[in-house]
Write a protein that holds these residues in place. Structure first.
Motif, mmCIF file in Angstrom:
data_model
loop_
_atom_site.group_PDB
_atom_site.id
_atom_site.type_symbol
_atom_site.label_atom_id
_atom_site.label_comp_id
_atom_site.label_asym_id
_atom_site.label_seq_id
_atom_site.Cartn_x
_atom_site.Cartn_y
_atom_site.Cartn_z
ATOM 1 N N SER A 104 0.833 -1.206 0.000
ATOM 2 C CA SER A 104 0.000 0.000 0.000
ATOM 3 C C SER A 104 0.868 1.256 0.000
ATOM 4 O O SER A 104 0.519 2.251 -0.638
ATOM 5 N N GLU A 105 1.985 1.214 0.682
ATOM 6 C CA GLU A 105 2.903 2.352 0.671
ATOM 7 C C GLU A 105 3.536 2.524 -0.706
ATOM 8 O O GLU A 105 3.697 3.651 -1.195
ATOM 9 N N LEU A 108 1.708 4.572 -3.342
ATOM 10 C CA LEU A 108 1.947 6.018 -3.332
ATOM 11 C C LEU A 108 3.189 6.362 -4.151
ATOM 12 O O LEU A 108 3.200 7.350 -4.891
ATOM 13 N N TRP A 111 2.392 6.192 -7.818
ATOM 14 C CA TRP A 111 1.662 7.378 -8.255
ATOM 15 C C TRP A 111 2.639 8.531 -8.507
ATOM 16 O O TRP A 111 2.548 9.216 -9.528
ATOM 17 N N ASP A 126 0.937 15.884 -5.808
ATOM 18 C CA ASP A 126 0.035 15.028 -5.060
ATOM 19 C C ASP A 126 0.814 13.861 -4.442
ATOM 20 O O ASP A 126 0.656 13.548 -3.259
ATOM 21 N N GLY A 127 1.649 13.211 -5.233
ATOM 22 C CA GLY A 127 2.454 12.088 -4.750
ATOM 23 C C GLY A 127 3.406 12.497 -3.642
ATOM 24 O O GLY A 127 3.546 11.795 -2.628
ATOM 25 N N GLU A 128 4.055 13.636 -3.802
ATOM 26 C CA GLU A 128 4.957 14.134 -2.768
ATOM 27 C C GLU A 128 4.190 14.402 -1.469
ATOM 28 O O GLU A 128 4.673 14.071 -0.381
ATOM 29 N N GLY A 129 3.010 14.982 -1.594
ATOM 30 C CA GLY A 129 2.193 15.257 -0.415
ATOM 31 C C GLY A 129 1.769 13.977 0.287
ATOM 32 O O GLY A 129 1.807 13.899 1.527
ATOM 33 N N MET A 130 1.366 12.971 -0.484
ATOM 34 C CA MET A 130 0.948 11.709 0.120
ATOM 35 C C MET A 130 2.118 11.023 0.818
ATOM 36 O O MET A 130 1.955 10.459 1.908
ATOM 37 N N LEU A 131 3.313 11.069 0.210
ATOM 38 C CA LEU A 131 4.485 10.474 0.851
ATOM 39 C C LEU A 131 4.878 11.233 2.113
ATOM 40 O O LEU A 131 5.269 10.628 3.117
ATOM 41 N N ASP A 133 2.780 12.843 4.040
ATOM 42 C CA ASP A 133 1.768 12.456 5.029
ATOM 43 C C ASP A 133 2.078 11.070 5.610
ATOM 44 O O ASP A 133 1.949 10.849 6.821
ATOM 45 N N LEU A 134 2.479 10.144 4.752
ATOM 46 C CA LEU A 134 2.832 8.798 5.207
ATOM 47 C C LEU A 134 4.024 8.854 6.157
ATOM 48 O O LEU A 134 4.017 8.211 7.211
#
Length: 152
Positions: A104-105, A108, A111, A126-131, A133-134
């Motif tokens: 699941s990680e 990201l 993406w 978007d991808g940088e933001g999700m990473l 956040d993770l």
């Protein structure tokens, strides 16, 4: 591909997990290949079917559970995993959830790489933001339940 866009703590974490030989001793099985909430047909409290099998293949069963570990509340996840384990015939897979979380990680990361490959600044952002956040969720002391599930 070196982009400098992946937080170093995540990259180190993934490298350690990928090198953990014990995690990768599993029995391959038929998997859906693109399982998510839109492929599971539910009526009331029961699953009635699974659709869109175009990406089916023999692979790691953790691949099909990745979306659940990322999205399902702990109590629901535990219930699903218990039902899953009861239906499987092979030996217990002690690292199934570990691999599902890693998968699941990595979604990201895929993406982000899609955005880099297609030169799409919005997707990259978007991808940088999700990473980011993770990374916060996994490494900050104030992380949520996902971090506590990681310790099991």
């Amino acid at each position: 591909m070196q982009t400098g866009k992946v937080p170093p703590r995540l990259a180190d974490r993934w490298e350690q997990q990928l090198e953990n030989v014990a995690w990768w001793r599993f029995e391959p099985t038929v998997v859906h290949g693109d399982l998510g909430e839109h492929q599971v047909m539910v009526a009331g409290d029961s699953v009635r079917g699974v659709v869109d099998w175009m990406d089916a293949r023999v692979a790691d069963p953790a691949d099909d559970l990745a979306w659940l570990v990322a999205a399902a509340p702990d109590d629901i996840l535990e219930s699903i995993l218990e039902a899953y384990r009861m239906r499987r015939r092979e030996m217990r897979d002690p690292h199934l959830i570990d691999r599902a979380r890693l998968s699941s990680e990595m979604a990201l990361l895929r993406w982000l790489m899609y955005g880099v490959r297609t030169d799409n600044a919005d997707v990259v952002s978007d991808g940088e933001g999700m990473l980011a956040d993770l990374e916060t969720m996994l490494f900050d002391d104030q992380g949520d339940g996902y971090r506590s599930r990681q310790r099991r």
